[in-house]
Scaffold this motif. Sequence first.
Motif, short mmCIF file in Angstrom:
data_model
loop_
_atom_site.label_atom_id
_atom_site.label_comp_id
_atom_site.label_asym_id
_atom_site.label_seq_id
_atom_site.Cartn_x
_atom_site.Cartn_y
_atom_site.Cartn_z
N ARG A 1 0.84 -1.21 0.00
CA ARG A 1 0.00 0.00 0.00
C ARG A 1 0.87 1.25 0.00
N ALA A 2 1.99 1.19 0.74
CA ALA A 2 2.90 2.34 0.78
C ALA A 2 3.48 2.62 -0.62
N ARG B 1 1.37 6.81 -6.81
CA ARG B 1 0.26 7.70 -7.14
C ARG B 1 0.67 9.15 -6.93
N SER B 2 1.32 9.43 -5.79
CA SER B 2 1.69 10.81 -5.50
C SER B 2 2.74 11.33 -6.48
N ARG C 1 2.11 1.82 -3.51
CA ARG C 1 1.01 2.35 -4.34
C ARG C 1 0.80 3.84 -4.09
N THR C 2 0.77 4.19 -2.80
CA THR C 2 0.57 5.59 -2.44
C THR C 2 1.68 6.46 -3.01
#
Length: 125
Positions: free
Chosen positions: A13-14, A20-21, A16-17
């Motif tokens: 998840r980290a 995305r950012s 992915r975040t």
Amino acid sequence: MARVVSKNTKPERAVRTALRSLGFRFRGHTNALPGTPDLVLHRQKSVILVHGCFWHRHQGCARTRVPRTRVSFWTTKFRQNVERDRTVRRALKGLGWRTLIVWECVAEDPRRLRRQLLRFLDGAP
Ligand SMILES: [Zn+2]
């Protein structure tokens, strides 16, 4: 052989975040590719594999210890995981995909993670 995989783990998840950012587009768990990679960036023809340090044996990492009991069981297990990872990377490479392994301990450090992703993906989405 059972694979030690859970989807959408915390380190994943980290990553992915962070992607995305940074403005990168990606897809997750593509069955069409060897090893069902965690994250696939089609435009960059790149695959990101998020690995837990313990299961996948991050060399030199403090989390890569061997449990004190059932040592031969663990040793075999770890060897199989590492061999499997190698096979998957080789297969992806053979198909023309670039691969990056993001270790769990790196994924937990946002600055290190961003730096690693940008280096691998050559800076721009
Ligand atoms: Zn590690």
